[in-house]
Scaffold this motif. Structure first.
Motif: not given
Length: 185
Positions: A122-125, A166-177
């Motif tokens: 997802g991050q690569v895309q 990347g930092v923002h989305n990693a935080e969001m995805v991690t929190q969602a998961m």
């Protein structure tokens, strides 16, 4: 009988570790030649795919090492040859693995690893789309081709935007998961 994807992936990981333990440039040259022979059809395309991402980095590092060797008067050609060969071999191994291994099948027994694979993909895309958006925006706003300085500034802007996103989305995805219990097993 063809090897299964988990076996191919395990062989790739083993080969990466083995290559990092080789400290003789002649052996690395033999490994490189062997990899090219074993990689099957499409060798030139595979070599280009492996070399293109690392070429400019190797040129930059090599010139820095040569400059440092010139300043200090120390011989650096042996170390330089070893570093460059090792990076090219690792890049070739990785390009071959990406071409021939389905990571979903290779990681089928490890659900946690597959979840992280989904995050990485997802991050690569996202980064590809971000870079494409920046390129299209720059192209639509200019009539003439950008200068080298403008391209550097554009690349820096893409890099900064990618880091922020990347930092923002990693935080969001991690929190969602985490909220769904995906990272607690």
């Amino acid at each position: 009988m063809p090897l299964s994807h988990p076996v191919r992936f395990a062989l790739y990981l083993t080969a990466v570790i083995a290559v990092t333990l080789i400290h003789d440039p002649r052996v690395l040259l033999l490994v490189l030649a062997g990899l090219l022979l074993l990689s099957g059809s499409g060798r030139p395309a595979l070599l280009l795919r492996a070399g293109r991402p690392v070429l400019w980095i190797l040129l930059l590092l090599s010139s820095g090492i040569l400059f440092m060797g010139w300043l200090t008067g120390q011989p650096v050609l042996g170390a330089l040859l070893l570093i460059n060969l090792r990076v090219v071999v690792l890049a070739l191994l990785t390009a071959w693995m990406v071409r021939d291994v389905d990571l979903d099948l290779a990681l089928a027994r490890w659900p946690r690893a597959r979840r992280w694979l989904v995050i990485v993909r997802g991050q690569v895309q996202l980064f590809r789309r971000l870079a494409q958006d920046y390129r299209c925006a720059q192209k639509s706003r200019t009539v003439v081709a950008p200068t080298l300085h403008q391209r550097y500034l554009g690349s820096a802007a893409i890099g900064l935007a990618a880091l922020d996103k990347g930092v923002h989305n990693a935080e969001m995805v991690t929190q969602a998961m985490r909220s769904r219990g995906a990272l607690h097993d």
